[in-house]
Design a protein around this motif. Structure first.
Motif, PDB file in Angstrom:
ATOM      1  N   VAL A 153     132.225  33.600  33.633  1.00  0.00           N
ATOM      2  CA  VAL A 153     133.280  32.764  33.066  1.00  0.00           C
ATOM      3  C   VAL A 153     134.043  32.080  34.204  1.00  0.00           C
ATOM      4  N   ASN A 154     134.270  30.783  34.074  1.00  0.00           N
ATOM      5  CA  ASN A 154     134.940  30.006  35.112  1.00  0.00           C
ATOM      6  C   ASN A 154     136.451  30.153  34.943  1.00  0.00           C
ATOM      7  N   LEU A 155     137.075  30.959  35.777  1.00  0.00           N
ATOM      8  CA  LEU A 155     138.500  31.249  35.637  1.00  0.00           C
ATOM      9  C   LEU A 155     139.358  30.019  35.907  1.00  0.00           C
ATOM     10  N   THR A 156     138.902  29.143  36.802  1.00  0.00           N
ATOM     11  CA  THR A 156     139.670  27.925  37.082  1.00  0.00           C
ATOM     12  C   THR A 156     139.729  27.029  35.856  1.00  0.00           C
ATOM     13  N   GLN A 157     138.612  26.890  35.163  1.00  0.00           N
ATOM     14  CA  GLN A 157     138.601  26.079  33.947  1.00  0.00           C
ATOM     15  C   GLN A 157     139.457  26.703  32.855  1.00  0.00           C
ATOM     16  N   VAL A 158     139.435  28.012  32.760  1.00  0.00           N
ATOM     17  CA  VAL A 158     140.280  28.688  31.768  1.00  0.00           C
ATOM     18  C   VAL A 158     141.754  28.439  32.068  1.00  0.00           C
ATOM     19  N   ARG A 159     142.131  28.551  33.342  1.00  0.00           N
ATOM     20  CA  ARG A 159     143.526  28.320  33.723  1.00  0.00           C
ATOM     21  C   ARG A 159     143.951  26.887  33.427  1.00  0.00           C
ATOM     22  N   ASP A 160     143.089  25.924  33.756  1.00  0.00           N
ATOM     23  CA  ASP A 160     143.423  24.524  33.493  1.00  0.00           C
ATOM     24  C   ASP A 160     143.604  24.269  32.000  1.00  0.00           C
ATOM     25  N   ALA A 161     142.763  24.881  31.201  1.00  0.00           N
ATOM     26  CA  ALA A 161     142.884  24.713  29.753  1.00  0.00           C
ATOM     27  C   ALA A 161     144.181  25.323  29.232  1.00  0.00           C
ATOM     28  N   LEU A 162     144.559  26.475  29.757  1.00  0.00           N
ATOM     29  CA  LEU A 162     145.793  27.121  29.315  1.00  0.00           C
ATOM     30  C   LEU A 162     147.022  26.314  29.707  1.00  0.00           C
ATOM     31  N   GLN A 163     146.968  25.650  30.858  1.00  0.00           N
ATOM     32  CA  GLN A 163     148.130  24.884  31.305  1.00  0.00           C
ATOM     33  C   GLN A 163     148.283  23.571  30.538  1.00  0.00           C
ATOM     34  N   GLN A 164     147.321  23.264  29.672  1.00  0.00           N
ATOM     35  CA  GLN A 164     147.465  22.123  28.772  1.00  0.00           C
ATOM     36  C   GLN A 164     148.116  22.526  27.440  1.00  0.00           C
ATOM     37  N   VAL A 165     148.284  23.823  27.241  1.00  0.00           N
ATOM     38  CA  VAL A 165     148.919  24.288  26.009  1.00  0.00           C
ATOM     39  C   VAL A 165     150.417  23.980  26.072  1.00  0.00           C
ATOM     40  N   PRO A 166     150.995  23.438  24.999  1.00  0.00           N
ATOM     41  CA  PRO A 166     152.430  23.146  25.010  1.00  0.00           C
ATOM     42  C   PRO A 166     153.266  24.361  25.386  1.00  0.00           C
ATOM     43  N   TRP A 167     154.280  24.121  26.213  1.00  0.00           N
ATOM     44  CA  TRP A 167     155.263  25.100  26.665  1.00  0.00           C
ATOM     45  C   TRP A 167     154.708  26.084  27.700  1.00  0.00           C
ATOM     46  N   VAL A 168     153.471  25.884  28.187  1.00  0.00           N
ATOM     47  CA  VAL A 168     152.927  26.715  29.256  1.00  0.00           C
ATOM     48  C   VAL A 168     153.135  25.987  30.579  1.00  0.00           C
ATOM     49  N   ALA A 169     153.936  26.567  31.467  1.00  0.00           N
ATOM     50  CA  ALA A 169     154.178  25.960  32.775  1.00  0.00           C
ATOM     51  C   ALA A 169     153.110  26.372  33.782  1.00  0.00           C
ATOM     52  N   ASN A 170     152.644  27.620  33.697  1.00  0.00           N
ATOM     53  CA  ASN A 170     151.639  28.108  34.642  1.00  0.00           C
ATOM     54  C   ASN A 170     150.887  29.264  33.992  1.00  0.00           C
ATOM     55  N   ALA A 171     149.639  29.434  34.410  1.00  0.00           N
ATOM     56  CA  ALA A 171     148.805  30.512  33.868  1.00  0.00           C
ATOM     57  C   ALA A 171     148.024  31.160  34.998  1.00  0.00           C
ATOM     58  N   ASP A 172     148.052  32.488  35.039  1.00  0.00           N
ATOM     59  CA  ASP A 172     147.273  33.254  36.009  1.00  0.00           C
ATOM     60  C   ASP A 172     146.172  33.988  35.248  1.00  0.00           C
ATOM     61  N   VAL A 173     144.923  33.755  35.650  1.00  0.00           N
ATOM     62  CA  VAL A 173     143.765  34.344  34.962  1.00  0.00           C
ATOM     63  C   VAL A 173     142.944  35.129  35.978  1.00  0.00           C
TER      64      VAL A 173
END
Length: 289
Positions: A107-127
């Motif tokens: 699983v590509n963790l960078t892609q997961v993080r980028d997708a999560l940071q597109q979610v409204p009200w998410v400023a940052n995501a650590d995966v």
């Protein structure tokens, strides 16, 4: 005569030695190498070695394809921290769903993080991966401090960045900021200074605007509009704060007060009546040369 003939008959002629033929300049003939047997053993060993290498390479390729199968080590658990009423779990699940089939190892963790940071009200995501089969997600939500451009779908975070969010989810009590796209942090700092200066009057900035020419305007929590100009902004506001308790009759919603004068300010009441509140220069300082 007879004796002479007899002598000649008895005479044996010695053979005359012939001169050797002239030697021709020739190179000595090369020695003929003896024939060697074909190296069947060496050739066979080389063929077997090459075949073995091909077999090993093919086996490694097959093993690599097998290891890359998501079913080998599927993702068993996803642990999420940082959920809130503005970041519900269904939005997170929808963002990470396309990646779950990649398996734990791939699983590509960078892609997961980028997708999560597109979610409204998410400023940052650590995966991150947690062996042997868990994915841990730590979310940091946006801390909104202002409605950007009036709250038409964006907020200004505490870090000075602009975040897109659903317009109907923006708290209406937040102040509104209007300005250039890269001026968010500057406007936030300027608003804080204004609020500190206005604190003796128990007023706050409800809306702050920075126009392309560098001019500042604001609307206070009591509905009064202040025209601040481009230079010596805080000096003008401090003078106005010191006089404001004496002109309470003019501090009505919709009133506009021009603070761009050196020694005073002008008031425009909602009914468009203008009056000079204190003596000062005839033109605002931002318009004087």
């Amino acid at each position: 005569m007879v004796s002479a003939i007899r002598d000649l008959q008895g005479y044996r002629r010695e053979p005359v030695a012939k001169a050797p033929p002239p030697q021709e300049s020739q190179k000595p003939a090369a020695a003929i190498a003896p024939s060697r047997p074909f190296p069947w053993g060496k050739t066979l060993r080389a063929s077997l070695g090459g075949g073995l290498l091909l077999a090993l390479g093919f086996g490694a390729l097959q093993a690599w394809d097998w290891v890359r199968q998501p079913a080998l080590m599927p993702i068993a658990t996803i642990h999420i921290e940082g959920l809130s009423s503005k970041i519900p779990v269904y939005r997170i699940n929808r963002a990470i769903a396309p990646f779950l089939g990649q398996g734990f190892l791939w699983v590509n963790l960078t892609q997961v993080r980028d997708a999560l940071q597109q979610v409204p009200w998410v400023a940052n995501a650590d995966v991150r991966r947690v062996w042997p089969d868990r994915i841990a997600i730590d979310l940091q939500g946006v801390q909104p401090v202002a409605r950007w451009l009036g709250g038409a779908g964006e907020v200004l975070g505490k870090d000075g960045k602009v975040y897109p969010v659903p317009a109907n989810e923006i708290p209406q009590q937040l102040p509104a900021l209007f300005g250039p796209a890269d001026a968010g942090l500057q406007m936030l700092q300027e608003r804080q200074k204004l609020d500190q200066t206005l604190a003796p009057l128990h007023l706050q900035v409800r809306a702050l605007e920075l126009d392309p020419r560098g001019g500042w305007r604001c609307i206070l929590s009591n509905g009064v509009r202040l025209v601040l100009g481009r230079e010596k902004i805080m000096e003008g506001v401090q003078r106005w704060v010191s006089v404001a308790p004496e002109i309470k009759q003019y501090l009505v919603p919709g009133a506009s007060m021009d603070l761009r004068y050196n020694n005073g300010f002008a008031v425009a009441l909602p009914e468009a009546a203008s009056t000079s509140v204190s003596e000062g220069s005839a033109a605002p300082r931002s318009e004087r040369k």
